[in-house]
Scaffold this motif. Structure first.
Motif, PDB file in Angstrom:
ATOM      1  N   MET A 238      -6.215 -12.417   1.596  1.00  0.00           N
ATOM      2  CA  MET A 238      -5.014 -12.133   1.859  1.00  0.00           C
ATOM      3  C   MET A 238      -4.915 -10.890   2.961  1.00  0.00           C
ATOM      4  O   MET A 238      -5.888 -10.043   2.827  1.00  0.00           O
ATOM      5  CB  MET A 238      -3.796 -11.790   0.674  1.00  0.00           C
ATOM      6  N   LYS A 239      -4.158 -10.722   3.611  1.00  0.00           N
ATOM      7  CA  LYS A 239      -4.040  -9.627   4.979  1.00  0.00           C
ATOM      8  C   LYS A 239      -3.906  -8.469   4.017  1.00  0.00           C
ATOM      9  O   LYS A 239      -2.963  -8.487   3.152  1.00  0.00           O
ATOM     10  CB  LYS A 239      -2.941  -9.981   5.879  1.00  0.00           C
ATOM     11  N   PHE A 240      -4.654  -7.452   4.419  1.00  0.00           N
ATOM     12  CA  PHE A 240      -4.362  -5.996   3.856  1.00  0.00           C
ATOM     13  C   PHE A 240      -4.831  -4.952   5.115  1.00  0.00           C
ATOM     14  O   PHE A 240      -6.107  -5.044   5.678  1.00  0.00           O
ATOM     15  CB  PHE A 240      -5.434  -5.743   2.871  1.00  0.00           C
ATOM     16  N   GLU A 241      -3.840  -4.231   5.842  1.00  0.00           N
ATOM     17  CA  GLU A 241      -3.959  -3.652   6.870  1.00  0.00           C
ATOM     18  C   GLU A 241      -4.496  -4.621   8.001  1.00  0.00           C
ATOM     19  O   GLU A 241      -4.083  -5.742   8.341  1.00  0.00           O
ATOM     20  CB  GLU A 241      -4.771  -2.280   6.781  1.00  0.00           C
ATOM     21  N   ASP A 242      -5.496  -4.232   8.547  1.00  0.00           N
ATOM     22  CA  ASP A 242      -6.352  -5.083   9.637  1.00  0.00           C
ATOM     23  C   ASP A 242      -7.641  -5.870   9.286  1.00  0.00           C
ATOM     24  O   ASP A 242      -8.205  -6.170   9.978  1.00  0.00           O
ATOM     25  CB  ASP A 242      -6.802  -4.017  10.896  1.00  0.00           C
TER      26      ASP A 242
END
Length: 289
Positions: A238-242
């Motif tokens: 999953m997306k976490f920051e960049d």
């Protein structure tokens, strides 16, 4: 500056801290991919990924979990893959460190809570790594292990830090610190190394890879850190920051178990528990007290 749980970072300092931690996470992610190690976002980092696609805006650390077999390779791999600019700390490396976790820290920085003001360990800006062990299918047996882990961990913390950080206010805080101070005096009869050995052996009491649960039964609420393996595996990203990070298979079930039904609703500002560090420095040129 007297430290309380009601103080807050200024946004520039907090964001700078988060970016140093994120850089450690990126290096850690590459190391795990290179060597086939499993890890997953845990606790507030799962919540941040799900609710904010990154850090919880007022959070100041990153938490990840690792199964025991991979966790135990950190001592071998971190010095090789991270190099001389970083260090690994846990109770096996230095028994004066009071917690069950391992930390990968950036050298030349400092992140020291008031409770650890006099702990004679280097404490830099860090990535927090929690070891997850097999847990029995029996809820009764899980609770026995969790109680044992909870007690030994508190003994170890009091042995090293007489006044730990506690999320209490008012008379409850006063009573807790009086009890902690007395308990710390009693704990001095126990060798630090032995307490860490007891913590490790207590966490590994199940030692059955076919068991249906995985847990890290420590902290203030150890029962909330025991999960069905189907809740964790298979991991997804999953997306976490960049970047993208591994998260549990059913993060919503995990967050519901840890934070309750309102986990997707950020608390109002007055309810956001945050303990700023006694000393924070970046590359020894910036300091907050």
């Amino acid at each position: 500056m007297k430290q309380t749980i009601d103080q807050f970072y200024d946004q520039e300092t907090l964001r700078r801290l988060q970016m140093v931690e994120l850089d450690i996470l990126k290096k850690f992610d590459k190391m795990c991919e290179k060597h086939g190690l499993e890890y997953f976002a845990a606790y507030g980092t799962v919540l941040g990924a799900v609710r904010h696609q990154g850090f919880i805006p007022w959070d100041d650390d990153i938490d990840v979990g690792m199964p025991r077999k991979d966790y135990e390779r950190l001592a071998e791999l971190v010095p090789i893959e991270f190099g001389e600019e970083y260090s690994l700390l846990n109770g096996q490396i230095d028994p004066r460190y009071p917690f069950m976790t391992s930390r990968i820290m950036k050298k030349g920085t400092e992140f020291r809570m008031l409770s650890m003001k006099n702990v004679p360990c280097d404490l830099g800006i860090f990535l927090d790594i929690f070891c997850f062990d097999d847990m029995p299918d029996s809820i009764e047996e899980q609770r026995k292990i969790a109680r044992s882990c909870w007690i030994i961990e508190k003994m170890c913390i009091l042995r090293n830090t007489p006044f730990p950080n506690l999320p209490y206010r008012g008379i409850k805080r006063v009573a807790a610190y009086v009890a902690c101070g007395a308990g710390s005096l009693v704990m001095k009869v126990f060798p630090r190394k032995k307490l860490h050995e007891w913590m490790q052996s207590s966490a590994q009491r199940c030692n059955n890879p076919n068991a249906g649960y995985l847990g890290c039964p420590f902290g203030l609420k150890p029962f909330e850190s025991v999960y069905p393996k189907s809740m964790i595996y298979p991991l997804k990203r999953m997306k976490f920051e960049d970047m993208e990070i591994p998260i549990p298979n059913d993060p919503h079930a995990m967050l519901l178990q840890v934070y309750g039904e309102s986990y997707m609703t950020p608390p109002p500002e007055g309810k956001r528990s945050n303990i700023i560090p006694y000393k924070l420095s970046f590359e020894e040129e910036y300091e907050v007290r």
